[in-house]
Write an enzyme that holds these catalytic residues in place. Structure first.
Site, PDB file in Angstrom:
ATOM      1  N   ARG A  47       0.823  -1.215   0.000  1.00  0.00           N
ATOM      2  CA  ARG A  47       0.000   0.000   0.000  1.00  0.00           C
ATOM      3  C   ARG A  47       0.856   1.264   0.000  1.00  0.00           C
ATOM      4  NH1 ARG A  47      -1.609   1.608   4.437  1.00  0.00           N
ATOM      5  NH2 ARG A  47      -2.231  -0.400   5.319  1.00  0.00           N
ATOM      6  N   TYR A 104     -15.257  19.117 -14.837  1.00  0.00           N
ATOM      7  CA  TYR A 104     -15.636  17.705 -14.913  1.00  0.00           C
ATOM      8  C   TYR A 104     -16.894  17.441 -14.086  1.00  0.00           C
ATOM      9  CZ  TYR A 104     -15.331  12.671 -14.842  1.00  0.00           C
ATOM     10  OH  TYR A 104     -15.633  11.344 -14.986  1.00  0.00           O
ATOM     11  N   ASP A 174      -6.267  20.966 -13.632  1.00  0.00           N
ATOM     12  CA  ASP A 174      -6.614  19.650 -14.177  1.00  0.00           C
ATOM     13  C   ASP A 174      -6.110  19.637 -15.626  1.00  0.00           C
ATOM     14  OD1 ASP A 174      -7.887  17.524 -15.540  1.00  0.00           O
ATOM     15  OD2 ASP A 174      -9.532  17.485 -14.098  1.00  0.00           O
ATOM     16  N   LYS A 199      -7.564   8.954 -19.868  1.00  0.00           N
ATOM     17  CA  LYS A 199      -7.883   9.526 -21.171  1.00  0.00           C
ATOM     18  C   LYS A 199      -6.651   9.452 -22.081  1.00  0.00           C
ATOM     19  CE  LYS A 199     -11.688  10.370 -18.918  1.00  0.00           C
ATOM     20  NZ  LYS A 199     -11.905  11.576 -18.142  1.00  0.00           N
TER      21      LYS A 199
HETATM   22  C1  LIG Z   1     -12.324  11.833 -16.786  1.00  0.00           C
HETATM   23  C2  LIG Z   1     -11.943  13.087 -16.098  1.00  0.00           C
HETATM   24  C3  LIG Z   1     -11.725  13.098 -14.719  1.00  0.00           C
HETATM   25  C4  LIG Z   1     -11.953  11.876 -13.852  1.00  0.00           C
HETATM   26  O1  LIG Z   1     -11.066  10.849 -14.170  1.00  0.00           O
HETATM   27  P1  LIG Z   1     -11.383   9.278 -13.921  1.00  0.00           P
HETATM   28  O2  LIG Z   1     -10.124   8.636 -14.378  1.00  0.00           O
HETATM   29  O3  LIG Z   1     -12.576   8.957 -14.767  1.00  0.00           O
HETATM   30  O4  LIG Z   1     -11.663   9.111 -12.479  1.00  0.00           O
HETATM   31  C5  LIG Z   1     -11.310  14.287 -14.136  1.00  0.00           C
HETATM   32  N1  LIG Z   1     -11.138  15.407 -14.854  1.00  0.00           N
HETATM   33  C6  LIG Z   1     -11.350  15.436 -16.199  1.00  0.00           C
HETATM   34  C7  LIG Z   1     -11.156  16.698 -16.943  1.00  0.00           C
HETATM   35  C8  LIG Z   1     -11.767  14.267 -16.843  1.00  0.00           C
HETATM   36  O5  LIG Z   1     -12.000  14.310 -18.151  1.00  0.00           O
END
Ligand SMILES: *Cc1c(COP(=O)(O)O)cnc(C)c1O
Length: 384
Positions: A47, A104, A174, A199
């Site tokens: 962990r 998001y 982000d 992504k």
């Molecule tokens: C998809 C996304 C998230 C969340 O990510 P996960 O991997 O689905 O938990 C956060 N911020 C943005 C801009 C996203 O496109």
């Protein structure tokens, strides 16, 4: 400093050793041999750390902050695990945070939880002066998303970092949509760059991943402690797959960005399509700021069709683009975003993620699907 293709392919990859694998495989271990004092052990319990995470974290830190020895990354099992690690490890009851109102779709849920713990949350739309105006003396943390998902609005990271720092606040960006090759928030003054690696960073649609990158080791340590104490850890197989995907990141962002621009231009020429957004389009409202702070403009194009039925017929008629959520993968996907109910978008709003298919094929497929969606009487749109 080497070029970004060279950097991506070598990121986090150890010096070659005779007869060793070029990239070590995943280490599956719940615990490690541990003689003596655990405080000096690089790995003790699963962990707390794992060599496969260490390699991926080195790769992410190298991409987010090339050549900066103090920069560090902390990986998480999803983007939301990374997001909540930052918000809940750095904010205390009574602190004020500023979040985007158009970010998001799970940020409003995070807001409710923060407020439940006594954090005061303000929101402001991306790119508007309202974001700057929301930063006053009491603010502890400012969170921005640029380009924003799904609206693709852009904000000026450097200006917001200066405003936040002048008032003693941290700026968090982000960086999901841009990827670290498209934009380097830390170099623009942000304190933390956070992303969903699910992504474009992983890019193959087969792994969920999140990360937090920082220049200040104390900030990285706070986020890492949160991970250890809450147990939100990524599996070694997922970490290894994501690291494997990063080797082709430069090829993918270049190809997908060029195709996304061609697709955005083709969509703009269609009379039934409105509100085409792509930060790489010179006509886009966000282009001027984007061009100053981004090297690649991403693979997401958003636009609006006349109504819900029109958008549904269009999605059903596409042959090369599957109706699916998420974005950034090698295979093109699109979805009618309003079906989730979380974003403030029109019923006919489509978020399209451009993959690595040939641009001419994708453009032809989009034209054919738009023709079919407009031609309701032919019944072609139902013939999937
Ligand atoms: C998809 C996304 C998230 C969340 O990510 P996960 O991997 O689905 O938990 C956060 N911020 C943005 C801009 C996203 O496109």
């Amino acid at each position: 400093m080497v070029g970004e293709g060279t950097r991506a392919v070598g990121a986090g990859v150890p010096e070659g050793e005779a007869y060793a694998a070029p990239v070590p495989g995943p280490t599956f271990a719940a615990h490690f041999h541990l003689p003596g004092d655990p405080a000096v052990a690089p790995y003790a319990y699963g962990r707390q750390g794992n060599p496969t995470w260490t390699a991926l974290e080195a790769a992410v830190a190298e991409l987010e902050a090339p050549g900066e020895a103090d920069a560090a990354a902390v990986v998480f099992p999803s983007g939301m695990a990374a997001t909540t690690a930052v918000l809940f490890s750095l904010l205390r009851p009574g602190d004020v945070a500023v979040l985007p109102s158009d970010g998001y779709q799970l940020l409003p849920r995070a807001r409710e939880r923060l407020e439940g713990f006594g954090v005061v949350v303000r929101t402001a739309p991306t790119g508007a002066d309202a974001q700057l105006a929301a930063i006053d003396e009491g603010v502890r943390l400012v969170w921005v998303e640029t380009p924003s998902n799904p609206g693709l609005d852009v904000c000026d990271i450097r200006r917001l970092a200066e405003a936040a720092h002048a008032r003693g606040a941290l700026l968090v960006v982000d960086n999901t949509l841009a990827t670290p090759l498209g934009q380097r928030p830390l170099a623009l003054g942000a304190d933390l760059s956070v992303a969903s690696g699910t992504k474009a960073l992983n890019g193959h649609g087969d792994v969920l991943l999140g990360y937090v990158a920082a220049r200040d080791p104390a900030l990285a340590a706070a986020v890492r402690a949160w991970r250890t104490e809450t147990g939100a850890i990524i599996g070694p197989m997922e970490a290894w797959l994501a690291h494997r995907g990063i080797a082709t990141l430069q090829l993918r962002v270049e190809r997908q960005g060029a195709t996304a621009l061609a697709v955005a231009r083709a969509l703009r020429a269609r009379p039934e399509v409105s509100g085409v957004r792509y930060p790489g389009l010179p006509e886009d409202p966000g282009h001027e700021v984007a061009a100053r702070q981004m090297r690649h403009f991403g693979c997401v194009v958003s636009f609006t069709l006349p109504d819900r039925g029109y958008a549904e017929r269009f999605l059903a008629a596409l042959r090369l683009v599957s109706d699916a959520t998420s974005f950034g993968g090698v295979r093109s996907t699109a979805e009618r975003r309003a079906r989730w109910g979380g974003d403030e978008v029109p019923e006919g709003f489509v978020r399209l993620s451009v993959g690595i298919e040939d641009a001419e094929d994708l453009v032809a497929d989009l034209h054919a699907a738009l023709d079919a969606a407009g031609d309701v009487s032919s019944g072609a749109a139902r013939a999937t």
